[in-house]
Design an enzyme around this catalytic site. Structure first.
Site, short mmCIF file in Angstrom:
data_model
loop_
_atom_site.label_atom_id
_atom_site.label_comp_id
_atom_site.label_asym_id
_atom_site.label_seq_id
_atom_site.Cartn_x
_atom_site.Cartn_y
_atom_site.Cartn_z
N ARG A 44 15.74 3.33 -10.30
CA ARG A 44 15.16 3.63 -11.62
C ARG A 44 15.53 5.04 -12.06
O ARG A 44 15.97 5.86 -11.26
CB ARG A 44 13.64 3.49 -11.56
CG ARG A 44 13.18 2.06 -11.28
CD ARG A 44 11.75 2.00 -10.84
NE ARG A 44 11.55 2.67 -9.56
CZ ARG A 44 10.38 2.83 -8.96
NH1 ARG A 44 9.30 2.37 -9.52
NH2 ARG A 44 10.29 3.44 -7.79
N GLU A 185 -2.38 -5.88 -4.23
CA GLU A 185 -1.15 -6.15 -4.99
C GLU A 185 -1.37 -7.40 -5.84
O GLU A 185 -2.29 -8.18 -5.58
CB GLU A 185 0.01 -6.46 -4.02
CG GLU A 185 0.17 -5.49 -2.88
CD GLU A 185 0.79 -4.19 -3.33
OE1 GLU A 185 1.54 -4.21 -4.32
OE2 GLU A 185 0.51 -3.17 -2.69
N ASP A 196 -0.38 -7.37 6.97
CA ASP A 196 -0.32 -5.90 6.97
C ASP A 196 -1.05 -5.35 8.20
O ASP A 196 -0.51 -4.49 8.92
CB ASP A 196 -0.96 -5.38 5.67
CG ASP A 196 -1.02 -3.88 5.60
OD1 ASP A 196 0.04 -3.25 5.36
OD2 ASP A 196 -2.11 -3.31 5.81
N LYS A 200 0.41 -3.28 11.71
CA LYS A 200 -0.16 -2.01 12.19
C LYS A 200 -0.65 -2.12 13.64
O LYS A 200 -0.46 -1.20 14.42
CB LYS A 200 -1.29 -1.58 11.25
CG LYS A 200 -0.75 -1.18 9.87
CD LYS A 200 -1.86 -1.06 8.85
CE LYS A 200 -1.32 -0.65 7.49
NZ LYS A 200 -2.33 -0.80 6.41
N1 HSE Z 1 -2.21 -2.72 1.34
C1 HSE Z 1 -2.46 -1.79 2.39
C2 HSE Z 1 -3.98 -1.63 2.56
C3 HSE Z 1 -1.82 -0.48 2.08
O1 HSE Z 1 -4.73 -2.15 1.73
O2 HSE Z 1 -4.44 -1.04 3.53
C4 HSE Z 1 -1.59 0.41 3.25
O3 HSE Z 1 -0.81 -0.20 4.22
#
Ligand code: HSE
Length: 408
Positions: A44, A185, A196, A200
C-alpha cells in the site's frame, strides 16, 4: 547507527515504526547505538507519513541491502512471511517477528538457520502481545524444571467469555459485540475456533520443554459450543469457563497439550483475567506457580515487545543470543485421549440418572440455581479421556455438555 527494515505496515508494523521514532533517544541509549528504519515493505501507499520515503514494494531492496542488519517481520500469515524471513536469515540479517503462525509452524527450522549463521531470531511479541513471557521462561526461570504451562492466550475469546459470564450474554451476542468493538476479525474463526491460542501454546511449550510442538499435534477446541447454560452450571460449581491453552510434561518425557474451554475455580488467579487481557501460568519445580498478566494484543503493546527484541538484537549483533529448541518427533505429543482429565458434565435429569451417575464412581454433584431445570451436573473422577468417554457412553446418560476441569 543500525539500520532496520520492517516488513508489513499493518497494525503492529506501524506501531513499531511509531515507537522507534517517538522513543528514538531513549532506545538509542538502551541499545548503545541509534536505530533507524531504512525500508518498510508494504504493497500500500502511505504518502502522508513523515517516513513515506522508506516504503518499498520490493522485498529484494531489503534482502540485498547490506546496511540493513535487522529485519522486523509483522506481515502475519505463513506466506510470504516464511520465505522472506528465511531469505533474510540466509542473507546474514537477524530477524524479529510478531508472527505466531510462522513461529508455531517453522520455529525450529528458523532457529536452526539463525544458529547456523550466528544470527538472532526473536519473537517475544508472538505470545501474549506486550506481556514479557518468552524471555522470562528462557532466562529468569532457567533454573526450574518447568512441568506445566497454562494460559488464557486469546484476548478476543476472553472478552467474549467475560461478557457471557458477567452479563449473561449469548455466544452470538458476545461475538457481535467483540466485532463491533474491533477485537474480533470479520472472519473470527482463528480466535473462536482456538487456532490462535493453539499457535501460542505451541510456541510456549516448544520453548519451555525444548522440542517443537506443531499446531496439528495439539487437540484444539474453540468456544463456539459454549452456551449460557454451561456458563451458569460452571458458576454453580464456583467456577468460570476460560479458553485455556495447556501443556503438561508427562512422566515419560512426552507432552500433553490441548486448547479447550476449561472450567477453573474462582480461586484461581487465571479466573480473574477478564476482558481482552491474557494471563499465563508457568509451573516450575523451584518457583512454584508464576502468573504473567497484561495486554495480549493491540498496536502499541505488541510493538513494545517487538522493539524490545530489536534493541536486544542491536546489543547482540555479533553474538547469538539464547532461545533455541529442537525439532519435535512423532509421538512426542500424546494423543489427547491418553491424557488424564476431569470433566464437568451436564446430563438430562431422567428417572434413572442418579443411579447411572453413581455408577461412574466418585463424582462430585454440582448443586445450585445455576444448573438448568431438568438437568443434573457433576464433576467426574480423574481418568483418561478415553476411559471417561467410554464410561459416559456405557452409562446411557443423555450428555448435554462435558467440559474439562483444571486445577490452575
Ligand atoms: N486475535 C488475537 C487475540 C490477537 O484476540 O488475542 C493477538 O494474537
Amino acid at each position: 547507527m543500525v539500520y532496520v527494515a520492517i516488513m508489513g505496515h499493518g497494525v503492529v508494523g506501524s506501531g513499531v515504526a511509531e515507537v522507534l521514532r517517538k522513543n528514538a533517544e531513549s532506545i538509542a541509549r538502551k541499545a548503545g547505538e541509534g536505530i533507524e528504519v531504512r525500508r518498510i515493505l508494504d504493497l500500500r501507499e502511505f504518502p502522508d507519513l513523515p517516513y513515506a520515503d522508506c516504503f518499498t514494494k520490493d522485498f529484494e531492496e531489503i534482502v540485498n541491502d547490506p546496511d540493513i542488519r535487522i529485519v522486523v517481520e509483522t506481515m502475519g500469515g505463513l506466506n510470504p512471511a516464511y520465505a522472506f524471513v528465511k531469505r533474510c536469515l540466509e542473507a546474514g540479517k537477524s530477524v524479529v517477528t510478531s508472527n505466531k503462525e510462522l513461529v508455531a509452524a517453522k520455529g525450529d527450522e528458523l532457529l536452526a538457520l539463525a544458529r547456523k549463521n550466528n544470527l538472532n531470531f526473536l519473537f517475544e511479541a508472538s505470545v501474549g502481545g506486550g506481556i514479557p513471557i518468552l524471555r522470562p521462561i528462557d532466562q529468569c526461570l532457567a533454573a526450574n524444571e518447568v512441568y506445566e504451562i497454562a494460559g488464557i492466550l486469546n484476548g478476543t475469546t476472553n472478552f467474549m467469555l467475560t461478557r457471557m459470564i458477567e452479563d449473561g450474554m449469548s455466544f452470538e451476542d458476545a461475538l457481535a459485540l467483540a466485532q463491533q468493538l474491533g477485537y474480533a476479525e470479520r472472519d473470527p474463526s482463528a480466535d473462536i475456533e482456538g487456532h490462535d491460542a493453539c499457535r501460542k501454546i505451541c510456541i510456549l511449550a516448544s520453548l519451555a520443554f525444548g522440542k517443537h510442538v506443531y499446531p496439528a499435534e495439539v487437540y484444539t477446541e474453540g468456544i463456539t459450543k459454549i452456551t449460557s447454560e454451561d456458563v451458569r452450571t460452571a458458576a454453580a460449581a464456583d467456577s468460570v469457563i476460560k479458553l485455556i491453552g495447556r501443556a503438561v510434561l508427562q512422566e515419560d518425557g512426552r507432552l500433553y497439550a490441548t486448547v479447550a474451554p476449561t472450567v477453573i475455580s474462582k480461586s484461581s488467579l487465571l479466573s480473574d483475567v477478564n476482558d481482552v487481557f491474557n494471563g499465563i501460568m508457568v509451573r516450575g519445580d523451584a518457583i512454584g506457580d508464576v502468573v504473567f498478566y497484561g495486554r495480549g494484543a493491540g498496536k502499541l503493546p505488541t510493538a513494545s515487545a517487538v522493539v524490545a527484541d530489536v534493541i536486544d538484537e542491536v546489543k547482540h549483533l555479533k553474538a547469538r543470543k539464547y532461545l533455541f529448541w529442537e525439532g519435535g518427533y512423532e509421538g512426542y505429543v500424546i494423543p489427547h485421549e491418553e491424557g488424564t482429565v476431569q470433566m464437568l458434565v451436564r446430563v438430562a435429569d431422567t428417572a434413572d440418572a442418579a443411579a447411572k451417575i453413581a455408577a461412574l464412581g466418585n463424582v462430585q454433584m454440582v448443586e445450585g440455581d445455576g444448573v438448568p431445570a431438568g438437568d443434573i451436573a457433576f464433576i467426574t473422577p480423574v481418568m483418561t479421556e478415553a476411559a471417561l468417554d467410554a464410561a459416559l457412553l456405557a452409562s446411557g446418560l443423555t450428555v448435554k455438555s462435558r467440559l474439562r476441569v483444571a486445577q490452575l
